[in-house]
Design a protein around this motif. Structure first.
Motif, mmCIF file in Angstrom:
data_model
loop_
_atom_site.group_PDB
_atom_site.id
_atom_site.type_symbol
_atom_site.label_atom_id
_atom_site.label_comp_id
_atom_site.label_asym_id
_atom_site.label_seq_id
_atom_site.Cartn_x
_atom_site.Cartn_y
_atom_site.Cartn_z
ATOM 1 N N ILE A 179 0.843 -1.208 0.000
ATOM 2 C CA ILE A 179 0.000 0.000 0.000
ATOM 3 C C ILE A 179 0.872 1.249 0.000
ATOM 4 N N ALA A 180 1.920 1.257 0.819
ATOM 5 C CA ALA A 180 2.803 2.429 0.876
ATOM 6 C C ALA A 180 3.514 2.633 -0.453
ATOM 7 N N LEU A 181 3.968 1.568 -1.072
ATOM 8 C CA LEU A 181 4.649 1.670 -2.359
ATOM 9 C C LEU A 181 3.682 2.159 -3.443
ATOM 10 N N GLY A 182 2.450 1.658 -3.424
ATOM 11 C CA GLY A 182 1.447 2.107 -4.398
ATOM 12 C C GLY A 182 1.119 3.578 -4.229
ATOM 13 N N THR A 183 0.988 4.015 -2.983
ATOM 14 C CA THR A 183 0.704 5.430 -2.717
ATOM 15 C C THR A 183 1.859 6.306 -3.193
ATOM 16 N N LEU A 184 3.074 5.890 -2.920
ATOM 17 C CA LEU A 184 4.250 6.647 -3.353
ATOM 18 C C LEU A 184 4.302 6.740 -4.869
ATOM 19 N N MET A 185 4.030 5.630 -5.544
ATOM 20 C CA MET A 185 4.042 5.658 -7.012
ATOM 21 C C MET A 185 2.929 6.564 -7.556
ATOM 22 N N GLY A 186 1.769 6.563 -6.880
ATOM 23 C CA GLY A 186 0.676 7.450 -7.304
ATOM 24 C C GLY A 186 1.038 8.917 -7.149
ATOM 25 N N VAL A 187 1.669 9.265 -6.038
ATOM 26 C CA VAL A 187 2.082 10.665 -5.798
ATOM 27 C C VAL A 187 3.152 11.068 -6.814
ATOM 28 N N VAL A 188 4.108 10.194 -7.078
ATOM 29 C CA VAL A 188 5.158 10.521 -8.044
ATOM 30 C C VAL A 188 4.531 10.675 -9.436
ATOM 31 N N GLY A 189 3.563 9.851 -9.791
ATOM 32 C CA GLY A 189 2.889 9.957 -11.090
ATOM 33 C C GLY A 189 2.122 11.270 -11.231
ATOM 34 N N ILE A 190 1.433 11.682 -10.183
ATOM 35 C CA ILE A 190 0.688 12.956 -10.214
ATOM 36 C C ILE A 190 1.655 14.130 -10.342
#
Length: 182
Positions: free
Chosen positions: A165-176
């Motif tokens: 979950i933390a890795l997915g959230t980090l990837m989402g923030v970096v993508g945005i």
């Protein structure tokens, strides 16, 4: 008192000497007859034969000891549970509902479903031959079943999910941030 000739230190009284099995004595006599000289005596036993016989006995004892399963081994526990669930005496019948329950039990102890079914088959075969899983013979048969793999603890599963979950959230923030250009 009878004596066994020792080529190095003279005669040893039989009461204190190693008494070889008849087969070893026959081999020694045959070799002694072929060799001639001091070895041609009937009471001579080659010390190398004595040492080899003692080594064979030690190895046989160790093999028996090593073939036994630890009482806490999952395969042995599973075998006892299977034996308790069998019905019909020497017919060794296991109802499908009990088989599924036992396979689930095996899975919870780290056995694959195939291995759990193999334990069931070994115990059923032993029961049909009139043996209980507490006898020494099923232990050797259970050794063919792969050693159980430890199940992951609940904390390791929770930690893996949290990390994902933390890795997915980090990837989402970096993508945005990347899409905004900055």
């Amino acid at each position: 008192m009878s004596h066994i000739a020792d080529p190095f230190s003279g005669a040893i009284p039989i009461s204190r000497a190693y008494k070889p099995r008849p087969a070893v004595r026959r081999i020694a006599e045959n070799r002694a007859n072929d060799a001639g000289g001091h070895a041609a005596r009937k009471d001579y036993v080659d010390p190398r034969l004595i040492a080899a016989e003692q080594a064979k006995r030690r190895i046989a004892r160790e093999n028996v000891h090593a073939s036994r399963l630890d009482p806490t081994d999952a395969r042995r526990i599973m075998a006892c549970r299977v034996y308790e669930s069998l019905q019909g005496g020497r017919s060794a019948i296991l109802r499908p509902r009990d088989r599924h329950r036992l396979i689930d039990l095996g899975r919870s102890m780290g056995l694959r479903p195939f291995d759990a079914n193999l334990v069931i088959a070994v115990v059923q075969d032993a029961a049909r031959q009139g043996e209980a899983p507490t006898a020494a013979s099923p232990d050797a048969s259970l050794k063919i079943v792969r050693t159980p793999q430890p199940q992951p603890t609940s904390w390791s599963v929770v930690l893996s999910i949290a990390l994902a979950i933390a890795l997915g959230t980090l990837m989402g923030v970096v993508g945005i941030l990347w899409m905004r250009g900055g």
